[in-house]
Design an enzyme around this catalytic site. Sequence first.
Site, mmCIF file in Angstrom:
data_model
loop_
_atom_site.group_PDB
_atom_site.id
_atom_site.type_symbol
_atom_site.label_atom_id
_atom_site.label_comp_id
_atom_site.label_asym_id
_atom_site.label_seq_id
_atom_site.Cartn_x
_atom_site.Cartn_y
_atom_site.Cartn_z
ATOM 1 N N GLU A 135 0.801 -1.225 0.000
ATOM 2 C CA GLU A 135 0.000 0.000 0.000
ATOM 3 C C GLU A 135 0.836 1.279 0.000
ATOM 4 O O GLU A 135 0.432 2.285 -0.575
ATOM 5 C CB GLU A 135 -1.025 0.017 1.125
ATOM 6 C CG GLU A 135 -0.481 -0.084 2.521
ATOM 7 C CD GLU A 135 -1.628 -0.040 3.543
ATOM 8 O OE1 GLU A 135 -2.373 0.942 3.520
ATOM 9 O OE2 GLU A 135 -1.768 -0.981 4.341
ATOM 10 N N SER A 186 -7.871 5.443 8.565
ATOM 11 C CA SER A 186 -8.401 4.974 9.849
ATOM 12 C C SER A 186 -7.333 5.221 10.916
ATOM 13 O O SER A 186 -7.609 5.730 11.994
ATOM 14 C CB SER A 186 -8.704 3.480 9.795
ATOM 15 O OG SER A 186 -9.429 3.151 8.644
ATOM 16 N N SER A 189 -0.079 6.828 8.944
ATOM 17 C CA SER A 189 1.284 6.413 8.615
ATOM 18 C C SER A 189 2.071 7.626 8.162
ATOM 19 O O SER A 189 1.533 8.468 7.439
ATOM 20 C CB SER A 189 1.290 5.412 7.453
ATOM 21 O OG SER A 189 1.085 4.112 7.931
ATOM 22 N N ARG A 201 9.119 4.323 6.215
ATOM 23 C CA ARG A 201 7.996 4.648 7.093
ATOM 24 C C ARG A 201 8.609 5.040 8.417
ATOM 25 O O ARG A 201 9.220 4.214 9.086
ATOM 26 C CB ARG A 201 7.077 3.440 7.251
ATOM 27 C CG ARG A 201 5.836 3.732 8.087
ATOM 28 C CD ARG A 201 4.942 2.496 8.211
ATOM 29 N NE ARG A 201 3.677 2.807 8.873
ATOM 30 C CZ ARG A 201 3.514 2.905 10.194
ATOM 31 N NH1 ARG A 201 4.539 2.751 10.993
ATOM 32 N NH2 ARG A 201 2.325 3.174 10.698
HETATM 33 P P1 ADP Z 1 -8.547 3.525 5.216
HETATM 34 O O1 ADP Z 1 -7.711 3.091 4.045
HETATM 35 O O2 ADP Z 1 -7.964 3.155 6.528
HETATM 36 O O3 ADP Z 1 -9.984 3.127 5.073
HETATM 37 P P2 ADP Z 1 -9.055 6.313 4.336
HETATM 38 O O4 ADP Z 1 -7.929 7.135 3.786
HETATM 39 O O5 ADP Z 1 -10.066 5.840 3.356
HETATM 40 O O6 ADP Z 1 -8.437 5.129 5.203
HETATM 41 O O7 ADP Z 1 -9.734 7.190 5.465
HETATM 42 C C1 ADP Z 1 -10.715 6.693 6.343
HETATM 43 C C2 ADP Z 1 -11.148 7.847 7.240
HETATM 44 O O8 ADP Z 1 -11.722 8.877 6.426
HETATM 45 C C3 ADP Z 1 -12.218 7.503 8.241
HETATM 46 O O9 ADP Z 1 -11.668 7.027 9.442
HETATM 47 C C4 ADP Z 1 -12.924 8.832 8.449
HETATM 48 O O10 ADP Z 1 -12.254 9.615 9.405
HETATM 49 C C5 ADP Z 1 -12.757 9.543 7.100
HETATM 50 N N1 ADP Z 1 -13.918 9.522 6.189
HETATM 51 C C6 ADP Z 1 -14.121 10.414 5.194
HETATM 52 N N2 ADP Z 1 -15.249 10.147 4.521
HETATM 53 C C7 ADP Z 1 -15.790 9.056 5.097
HETATM 54 C C8 ADP Z 1 -16.979 8.288 4.846
HETATM 55 N N3 ADP Z 1 -17.851 8.626 3.869
HETATM 56 N N4 ADP Z 1 -17.205 7.197 5.604
HETATM 57 C C9 ADP Z 1 -16.359 6.850 6.593
HETATM 58 N N5 ADP Z 1 -15.241 7.544 6.887
HETATM 59 C C10 ADP Z 1 -14.939 8.629 6.158
#
Ligand code: ADP
Length: 362
Positions: A135, A186, A189, A201
Site C-alpha cells: 500500500e 483509519s 502512517s 515509514r
Molecule cells: P482507510 O484506508 O484506513 O480506510 P481512508 O484514507 O479511506 O483510510 O480514510 C478513512 C477515514 O476517512 C475515516 O476514518 C474517516 O475519518 C474519514 N472519512 C471520510 N469520509 C468518510 C466516509 N464517507 N465514511 C467513513 N469515513 C470517512
Amino acid sequence: PTEHLPSMPWFGMDIGGTLTKIVYFEPTDTSPDEEAEEVETLKNIRRYLTSNSAYGSTGHRDSHLQMNNVQICGRQGTLHYIRFPTCEMGNFLELAKSKGMATLASTICATGGGAYKFEEEFQREVNMQLHKFDELDSLLNGLHYIENNNSHELYYWEEPCDDRLCRKVPFDFSQPYPYLVVNIGSGVSILAVYGPDEYKRVSGTSLGGGTFLGLCCLLTGCSTFEEAIELAARGDHTRVDKLVRDIYGGDYGRFGLSGDTVASSFGHMHVLQRRKAVNRCDLARATLATITNNIGSIARLCAVNERIERVIFMGNFLRVNEISMKLLSFAMNFWSSGQMKALFLEHEGYFGAVGCLLELMK
Ligand code: ADP
C-alpha cells in the site's frame, strides 16, 4: 501496440480499514473494430459505472475528482473515482456478480489490508484474481502520477486563520524531494521520501480518522463522517478544552504560549457544570481538534527529525474537512516558526488505488 496490454476493464483498488477506493479507467479512444469485438458485459459495466454517481445505497462516485483526457499506456481515457465502506464488501461483490463480472475472468490490482482479507471471496464470488501490491509503494506511485497529470493537484492554504482572506494556492512540486507524507486514514502512517525509489515509514499513530469518527459517534450520537464534520463546524472547542488562559489567566509569555493555546484537550470535562454547558457540536469540534493537533505534533517532530520542510497530508480524514486542513496549516507554520509548510492534495484518499491501477500496466 496494444496487444500486450491487460484486458479491460482496468481497475485499481485500495481496500482500507474503513473505505474501499476504486479507480476505473474508461477508454475514450476505442476504435470501431474494437467496439464491435467488445463483449456486451464490458459495455454494460462501463455504462453502469459512468452513468451513475450512486451505486446501491452506499457506493459513491466522486465526479468532482474525475480526470478527463489522461494517457495510460498509450490509451486515452477518463479516470473515475469510486468509494464505498469496506464493511459493505458483501453487497459490493453481490452487485459485481449481478453485472456479470465473473464472466470476464479479469485480473484486478489491489492494495490495502483488504486485498489479503478478501482475496478468497473475490475469487469465489466474481472469479477475480487479486494481484496484491504494497500500500505504501502504491500510494507514492499514485501521488506522483496524479501530481504530474493534474496541474492544481497539490496546494497549501494561505491565511488559514482568516475566514475572509484564506484561499487555496497551487504549490509547485517540480523539485519534490525530500518530503514527508502523513497519510490520515483509519490510522496514520508517516513516510519520509528522499527520492523516486527511496523512502521509509518513519512513524505512525493509531489515533487517526477512525478514532475521530469512533469517538464522535460515542460522544454525540452521530452516525456518519459527514454528520460529524457538520457538527464540528458549528461547535466551540474552548468550552471543552482547557486553555492556557484558563490556567494562567492570560498568556504564558515566557515561553511564547498564547492564552488561546490548548493546554489540556477535554480538560474542562471533569467538572459537572462544564459538562452540562457543552452541546454535541462543541464535543465534535473538540474531538476533531484533539485528533488533528496530535497528528500535527507527531508530523512536526518527524519532519524535524528527518530535516524535511514540506509535509504532504493526505487520506480521507481530510475529505470535506477544511477545519483540519486549516488547523494543520496553522500549527505546522506556527510551531516551526515558519520553517515548515503543510501541503494538501485534491484526490485526498485515492492515491493507493491509482498506484494499483498503474501496477496493472507494468
Ligand atoms: P482507510 O484506508 O484506513 O480506510 P481512508 O484514507 O479511506 O483510510 O480514510 C478513512 C477515514 O476517512 C475515516 O476514518 C474517516 O475519518 C474519514 N472519512 C471520510 N469520509 C468518510 C466516509 N464517507 N465514511 C467513513 N469515513 C470517512
